[in-house]
Every structure is written in C-alpha cells, then in structure tokens.
Write an enzyme that holds these catalytic residues in place. Sequence first.
Site, mmCIF file in Angstrom:
data_model
loop_
_atom_site.group_PDB
_atom_site.id
_atom_site.type_symbol
_atom_site.label_atom_id
_atom_site.label_comp_id
_atom_site.label_asym_id
_atom_site.label_seq_id
_atom_site.Cartn_x
_atom_site.Cartn_y
_atom_site.Cartn_z
ATOM 1 N N ALA A 65 0.859 -1.372 0.005
ATOM 2 C CA ALA A 65 -0.002 0.064 0.099
ATOM 3 C C ALA A 65 1.012 1.120 -0.008
ATOM 4 O O ALA A 65 1.839 1.249 0.415
ATOM 5 C CB ALA A 65 -0.734 0.058 1.156
ATOM 6 N N GLY A 110 -0.497 -4.899 0.580
ATOM 7 C CA GLY A 110 -1.529 -5.134 -0.248
ATOM 8 C C GLY A 110 -1.496 -5.905 -1.697
ATOM 9 O O GLY A 110 -2.319 -6.291 -2.024
ATOM 10 N N GLU A 113 -2.162 -9.263 -0.874
ATOM 11 C CA GLU A 113 -3.516 -9.593 -0.721
ATOM 12 C C GLU A 113 -4.173 -9.741 -2.013
ATOM 13 O O GLU A 113 -5.308 -10.217 -2.036
ATOM 14 C CB GLU A 113 -3.949 -8.607 0.286
ATOM 15 C CG GLU A 113 -3.625 -8.640 1.649
ATOM 16 C CD GLU A 113 -3.976 -7.443 2.666
ATOM 17 O OE1 GLU A 113 -4.916 -7.705 3.675
ATOM 18 O OE2 GLU A 113 -3.491 -6.340 2.376
ATOM 19 N N GLU A 133 2.929 -5.674 7.408
ATOM 20 C CA GLU A 133 2.175 -4.800 7.997
ATOM 21 C C GLU A 133 2.401 -4.785 9.548
ATOM 22 O O GLU A 133 2.354 -3.353 10.347
ATOM 23 C CB GLU A 133 0.541 -4.963 7.813
ATOM 24 C CG GLU A 133 0.043 -4.384 6.612
ATOM 25 C CD GLU A 133 0.151 -5.647 5.408
ATOM 26 O OE1 GLU A 133 -0.285 -5.643 4.488
ATOM 27 O OE2 GLU A 133 0.720 -6.588 5.755
#
Length: 259
Positions: A65, A110, A113, A133
């Site tokens: 991200a 992300g 993910e 994270e």
Amino acid sequence: MSYETILVEIEEGIATITLNRPDVLNALNDKVFNELEEAATKLAADEAVRVVIITGGEKVFAAGADISQMATSSAVEVATGGNPAQKAFINIENMPKPVIASISGFALGGGCELTLVADVRIAADNAQFGLPEIKLGIIPGAGGTQRLPRLIGIGRAKELIFSGAFIKADEALQIGLVNKVVPPDQLSAETQKMAKRFADQGAVALRLAKAAVNEGLRMDLEAGLEYEHKCFSLLFATEDQKEGMKAFMEKRPAKFQGK
C-alpha cells in the site's frame, strides 16, 4: 478502457489488467483500488472476456500500500473511509470467470493480498511474498488475515502475519501460496498458456465451477454438496453441455459457445 493507474488490454477473450505505477513499485492507493473495482465490473459484464489476468509487469507485482497516504490517517478516517481496497478485491474475487495472478518481483502487503483474490497464482522464481504490516504497527486490512489462512492453513498464515517475514517463490510453492513457479522470461508465456486453457472451456461451466468452490467454502459440507448439485444440474440446461458430451462421444474437440 482508459485509466490512470492500470492498463487494461483484451485479446482473444483474455483480459490483462496491469498495475501501472512503476515509479513507486506499483504501490496501491485509493485511486488504484477504485480503478481496479471499475475494471473488474466492466470485465465481468463483458461476455467476450473469458479469463482475466492481473499482473504488475516484468519487474514488480506490487510492493504494498501507499504508506504516504495512510501515515496521517486517523482511526475515524480509516473506519469511515469505505475500505476501497476490500471493495475492489471482493469485486475481483467474485468475478464470474477465472482470474490468474501473474507475479514477478515483490508482492507485499496489499500486493500480496491482491494475489489472494485470484483463482490461480503463477510466480516467476524472482517473486517474493509477504505481509509486513505488523512492522508498521498495523495488520493486513485488505483480506490477508482471512484469505491467507484459508489458502495455506492457519499456522503458516499466522507465522507470516505475526512476523512480517518475506518468503521466496519456491517456499510459496511449497506451502500452496502459488500454483506454479517459472523462470522470469517464461512467466508471460506460461500465464497465457494457462489462460487459454481456461478460455477454451465452456463459459457457463467455468462460472458455475467457480461459484461452487467459492460459495461452498462459506458453507458447511452438507450445504456445499447441495449447492454443488444445484450448479451441476443447471448445466444440463445448456447448449455447451450437449456439445461437450456429443464431442466426447464423437472423439473430437468441443466447440463451446458459452450458452
């Protein structure tokens, strides 16, 4: 389809979505998520599209991200922000056609993910995966804590999430995170080969096969078996079922029409 942060190309029934922020290693921000959601909606409705590929290009899939966007966010802003990442990823996951993630280089946070919402993952042997994270004082927020355990098992998923460690492609293959690992110069060709193999099948059967798996995982076994039988039965009302069985008995390739 024209976008700012992604590229979308369609050729012979195969759509390719390419993350297109190379200057920031394809970092994911709200703009990317919104464009991914829009593209997925349009491709899902396009009957000419049989398979969707998601890639970041030859060097990197997505390095996570965009931290600069998140660093100043408050808890209230995050809680009320609509979660564009999850909205986009759910939209991709629920597309009624196969989705293949083609992964080279980093697939972190992300980016990792995003690979989890694909039906199949093919990685170059230079790929690295991770959910770092925890090192930022947060947890995966785009489905990582839910999809990863379902894919590779609870213990291995917790180890990756709790440590924030990166793993290489060979280990990702061993634990079932990816389906196949190939040399980087073969990644595109191998992805296209798999996409074509899927695209050559009956579109209605593909749609119901994906639905049976995805929906069944949300049910207990008895309900899942009942749902599978419903999907199985519905296919006997299709032209593709008649053609597929006729072609088998006539010892020739089937010519599916997606009807």
